[in-house]
Scaffold this active site. Structure first.
Site, PDB file in Angstrom:
ATOM      1  N   LYS A  22      -9.027  -8.018 -12.188  1.00 46.06           N
ATOM      2  CA  LYS A  22      -8.448  -9.371 -12.294  1.00 46.06           C
ATOM      3  C   LYS A  22      -9.025 -10.332 -11.256  1.00 46.06           C
ATOM      4  O   LYS A  22      -9.405 -11.435 -11.597  1.00 46.06           O
ATOM      5  CB  LYS A  22      -6.913  -9.328 -12.114  1.00 46.06           C
ATOM      6  CG  LYS A  22      -6.167  -8.639 -13.231  1.00 46.06           C
ATOM      7  CD  LYS A  22      -4.676  -8.914 -13.136  1.00 46.06           C
ATOM      8  CE  LYS A  22      -4.038  -8.395 -11.859  1.00 46.06           C
ATOM      9  NZ  LYS A  22      -4.090  -6.915 -11.693  1.00 46.06           N
ATOM     10  N   ARG A  64      -8.344  -1.888   1.180  1.00 40.47           N
ATOM     11  CA  ARG A  64      -6.970  -2.348   1.310  1.00 40.47           C
ATOM     12  C   ARG A  64      -6.051  -1.154   1.534  1.00 40.47           C
ATOM     13  O   ARG A  64      -6.213  -0.130   0.885  1.00 40.47           O
ATOM     14  CB  ARG A  64      -6.535  -3.070   0.029  1.00 40.47           C
ATOM     15  CG  ARG A  64      -7.025  -4.486  -0.041  1.00 40.47           C
ATOM     16  CD  ARG A  64      -6.814  -5.114  -1.390  1.00 40.47           C
ATOM     17  NE  ARG A  64      -5.534  -4.835  -2.033  1.00 40.47           N
ATOM     18  CZ  ARG A  64      -5.163  -5.340  -3.195  1.00 40.47           C
ATOM     19  NH1 ARG A  64      -5.967  -6.170  -3.840  1.00 40.47           N
ATOM     20  NH2 ARG A  64      -4.012  -5.041  -3.729  1.00 40.47           N
TER      21      ARG A  64
HETATM   22  P1  AMP Z   1      -2.648  -7.897  -5.839  1.00 41.51           P
HETATM   23  O1  AMP Z   1      -3.629  -8.416  -4.842  1.00 41.51           O
HETATM   24  O2  AMP Z   1      -2.422  -8.866  -6.977  1.00 41.51           O
HETATM   25  O3  AMP Z   1      -2.955  -6.503  -6.307  1.00 41.51           O
HETATM   26  O4  AMP Z   1      -1.228  -7.814  -5.083  1.00 41.51           O
HETATM   27  C1  AMP Z   1      -1.041  -6.945  -3.975  1.00 41.51           C
HETATM   28  C2  AMP Z   1       0.443  -6.745  -3.718  1.00 41.51           C
HETATM   29  O5  AMP Z   1       1.051  -8.007  -3.409  1.00 41.51           O
HETATM   30  C3  AMP Z   1       1.248  -6.198  -4.883  1.00 41.51           C
HETATM   31  O6  AMP Z   1       1.165  -4.785  -4.977  1.00 41.51           O
HETATM   32  C4  AMP Z   1       2.659  -6.671  -4.506  1.00 41.51           C
HETATM   33  O7  AMP Z   1       3.205  -5.898  -3.459  1.00 41.51           O
HETATM   34  C5  AMP Z   1       2.378  -8.061  -3.934  1.00 41.51           C
HETATM   35  N1  AMP Z   1       2.420  -9.094  -5.010  1.00 41.51           N
HETATM   36  C6  AMP Z   1       1.373  -9.852  -5.470  1.00 41.51           C
HETATM   37  N2  AMP Z   1       1.805 -10.690  -6.444  1.00 41.51           N
HETATM   38  C7  AMP Z   1       3.124 -10.459  -6.602  1.00 41.51           C
HETATM   39  C8  AMP Z   1       4.138 -10.979  -7.465  1.00 41.51           C
HETATM   40  N3  AMP Z   1       3.843 -11.917  -8.383  1.00 41.51           N
HETATM   41  N4  AMP Z   1       5.389 -10.500  -7.336  1.00 41.51           N
HETATM   42  C9  AMP Z   1       5.703  -9.580  -6.414  1.00 41.51           C
HETATM   43  N5  AMP Z   1       4.813  -9.010  -5.593  1.00 41.51           N
HETATM   44  C10 AMP Z   1       3.528  -9.443  -5.677  1.00 41.51           C
END
Ligand code: AMP
Length: 217
Positions: free
Chosen positions: A13, A161
């Site tokens: 993504k 990460r």
């Molecule tokens: P990502 O970089 O999109 O994989 O997001 C990393 C982490 O951030 C996720 O595993 C959640 O802990 C938190 N996170 C990101 N976006 C959201 C969201 N819309 N709602 C809740 N937690 C989020």
């Protein structure tokens, strides 16, 4: 255009969002990036989010919805945006529907990136991202940087990460199936979902995505 990108962790993504946003000339809004920026700056919001993220859980809606709304209402997002990682559950999707409606706006499409689960685990376990810009993404096997640990684009340090470690990845996948996948049906009911395969080279997936968004599937 107002677009939501959805797909499991490791679907690409972030990578696709960076290219698509550039092609479509709209800002790429990633709630994960916003949280990580808050954590590096040591803000109160970052402190609230960190423990949830480290455990692979969703950050509570009270924190997330307000932060996403603030970003979407910045001047650069007046004519559209590409949301990456938001909404991530049905109540966030409903909050987004309502705030768009209140502003007389609507989504144009929800792009669903499909990728088999075993591929997701392989992709995430080897993923390394740049400290300067998280859209600079490498992989220890599939997309090696020229020099180990160094970003080809800007020379930044590459790191894994904390939430990309195997146990947390499994947890994030569970959370995805349980909490996030239901938003696909929510948006199907609105006729907004376009599903594409996220397998193949990055530029092939971008092309597929652009064709799908043009309705040219
Ligand atoms: P990502 O970089 O999109 O994989 O997001 C990393 C982490 O951030 C996720 O595993 C959640 O802990 C938190 N996170 C990101 N976006 C959201 C969201 N819309 N709602 C809740 N937690 C989020």
């Amino acid at each position: 255009m107002r677009i939501v990108l959805v797909g499991p962790p490791g679907a690409g993504k972030g990578t696709q969002a960076a290219f698509l946003a550039k092609n479509l000339k709209i800002p790429h809004i990633s709630t994960g990036d916003l949280f990580r920026a808050n954590i590096s700056k040591g803000t109160e919001l970052g402190k609230q989010a960190k423990a949830f993220m480290d455990a692979g859980n969703l950050v509570p809606d009270e924190v997330t919805i307000g932060m996403a709304h603030d970003r979407m209402t910045q001047p650069d997002a007046t004519n559209g945006f590409l949301l990456d990682g938001f909404p991530r559950n049905v109540s966030q999707a409903e909050a987004l529907d309502e705030s768009l409606k209140a502003d007389g706006q609507k989504l144009d499409a929800v792009l669903d990136l499909e990728v088999p689960e075993d591929e997701v685990v392989k992709r995430i376990a080897g993923r390394r991202i740049c400290r300067n810009d998280s859209s600079h993404v490498f992989h220890v096997t599939y997309s090696k940087p020229k020099t180990e640990g160094v970003c080809d684009v800007c020379g930044g340090e590459l790191y894994q990460r904390g939430d990309d470690q195997e146990e947390t990845v499994r947890k994030r996948l569970d959370v995805y199936h349980r909490e996030t996948e239901p938003i696909i049906d929510h948006y199907k009911a609105q006729g907004l979902v376009v599903t594409i395969s996220a397998l193949g080279k990055v530029n092939e997936v971008t092309k597929r995505a652009m064709d799908a968004l043009k309705g040219d599937k």
